[in-house]
Motif scaffolding. Sequence first.
Motif, mmCIF file in Angstrom:
data_model
loop_
_atom_site.group_PDB
_atom_site.id
_atom_site.type_symbol
_atom_site.label_atom_id
_atom_site.label_comp_id
_atom_site.label_asym_id
_atom_site.label_seq_id
_atom_site.Cartn_x
_atom_site.Cartn_y
_atom_site.Cartn_z
ATOM 1 N N PHE A 156 0.828 -1.196 0.000
ATOM 2 C CA PHE A 156 0.000 0.000 0.000
ATOM 3 C C PHE A 156 0.865 1.249 0.000
ATOM 4 O O PHE A 156 1.908 1.293 0.642
ATOM 5 C CB PHE A 156 -0.904 0.010 1.242
ATOM 6 C CG PHE A 156 -1.716 -1.245 1.379
ATOM 7 C CD1 PHE A 156 -2.780 -1.484 0.534
ATOM 8 C CD2 PHE A 156 -1.399 -2.194 2.332
ATOM 9 C CE1 PHE A 156 -3.525 -2.651 0.648
ATOM 10 C CE2 PHE A 156 -2.141 -3.362 2.453
ATOM 11 C CZ PHE A 156 -3.204 -3.586 1.611
ATOM 12 N N GLU A 157 0.394 2.250 -0.709
ATOM 13 C CA GLU A 157 1.070 3.544 -0.692
ATOM 14 C C GLU A 157 0.600 4.370 0.497
ATOM 15 O O GLU A 157 1.311 5.219 0.992
ATOM 16 C CB GLU A 157 0.794 4.292 -1.999
ATOM 17 C CG GLU A 157 1.643 5.529 -2.191
ATOM 18 C CD GLU A 157 1.522 6.099 -3.583
ATOM 19 O OE1 GLU A 157 1.281 7.310 -3.687
ATOM 20 O OE2 GLU A 157 1.657 5.328 -4.552
ATOM 21 N N PHE A 158 -0.627 4.093 0.959
ATOM 22 C CA PHE A 158 -1.175 4.772 2.141
ATOM 23 C C PHE A 158 -1.730 3.724 3.089
ATOM 24 O O PHE A 158 -2.416 2.795 2.654
ATOM 25 C CB PHE A 158 -2.298 5.739 1.758
ATOM 26 C CG PHE A 158 -3.039 6.258 2.958
ATOM 27 C CD1 PHE A 158 -2.561 7.348 3.662
ATOM 28 C CD2 PHE A 158 -4.186 5.622 3.424
ATOM 29 C CE1 PHE A 158 -3.227 7.803 4.786
ATOM 30 C CE2 PHE A 158 -4.852 6.079 4.550
ATOM 31 C CZ PHE A 158 -4.364 7.174 5.235
ATOM 32 N N ALA A 171 -4.724 2.301 0.850
ATOM 33 C CA ALA A 171 -4.881 2.531 -0.586
ATOM 34 C C ALA A 171 -3.622 2.030 -1.268
ATOM 35 O O ALA A 171 -2.515 2.284 -0.798
ATOM 36 C CB ALA A 171 -5.106 4.010 -0.881
ATOM 37 N N ARG A 172 -3.808 1.302 -2.337
ATOM 38 C CA ARG A 172 -2.667 0.751 -3.069
ATOM 39 C C ARG A 172 -1.850 1.869 -3.711
ATOM 40 O O ARG A 172 -0.648 1.750 -3.875
ATOM 41 C CB ARG A 172 -3.130 -0.254 -4.103
ATOM 42 C CG ARG A 172 -3.788 -1.449 -3.431
ATOM 43 C CD ARG A 172 -4.440 -2.370 -4.444
ATOM 44 N NE ARG A 172 -5.409 -3.238 -3.796
ATOM 45 C CZ ARG A 172 -5.111 -4.411 -3.270
ATOM 46 N NH1 ARG A 172 -3.881 -4.858 -3.302
ATOM 47 N NH2 ARG A 172 -6.052 -5.138 -2.699
ATOM 48 N N SER A 173 -2.509 2.957 -4.080
ATOM 49 C CA SER A 173 -1.835 4.178 -4.519
ATOM 50 C C SER A 173 -2.734 5.331 -4.128
ATOM 51 O O SER A 173 -3.929 5.139 -3.891
ATOM 52 C CB SER A 173 -1.571 4.168 -6.026
ATOM 53 O OG SER A 173 -2.745 4.496 -6.741
ATOM 54 N N LEU A 174 -2.185 6.520 -4.059
ATOM 55 C CA LEU A 174 -2.995 7.666 -3.652
ATOM 56 C C LEU A 174 -4.027 8.040 -4.710
ATOM 57 O O LEU A 174 -4.944 8.791 -4.436
ATOM 58 C CB LEU A 174 -2.098 8.845 -3.312
ATOM 59 C CG LEU A 174 -1.220 8.611 -2.076
ATOM 60 C CD1 LEU A 174 -0.346 9.827 -1.803
ATOM 61 C CD2 LEU A 174 -2.068 8.285 -0.854
ATOM 62 N N ALA A 175 -3.880 7.481 -5.917
ATOM 63 C CA ALA A 175 -4.857 7.724 -6.977
ATOM 64 C C ALA A 175 -6.009 6.729 -6.922
ATOM 65 O O ALA A 175 -6.976 6.864 -7.656
ATOM 66 C CB ALA A 175 -4.172 7.650 -8.339
#
Length: 109
Positions: free
Chosen positions: A3-5, A17-21
């Motif tokens: 996860f990025e977050f 979240a796997r990425s912030l997008a």
Amino acid sequence: LQFEFAGPFSQGRAAVARSLAQQFEFIDDRGRLAFEGRFEAVGPFSGGYARIYEGGRWGYIDLAGKTVITPQFDDAHDFNGALALVSVGSNWGYINTQGDYVWRSDTAP
């Protein structure tokens, strides 16, 4: 899962979240997805409920990921005990865990 977050754990769940997008999901304390469901924004679990943001409105899910209060609020806060502060337009109020208002500013004397 990477996860990025990753948010803090609360009641055995953490928002990730796997990425912030991408949208947010919840994991359990073993790092597994707690339930199916992705949301535009979320709050931490408090009193067995978490805020979710979908389609421009806030609502609430339970620990199983079931929507228990349909997204309908412009702003929403975490449950504190059995009540949560919410707003629709300029009107604020407190709702219970069933989503019923127990007090609303537009009905105050």
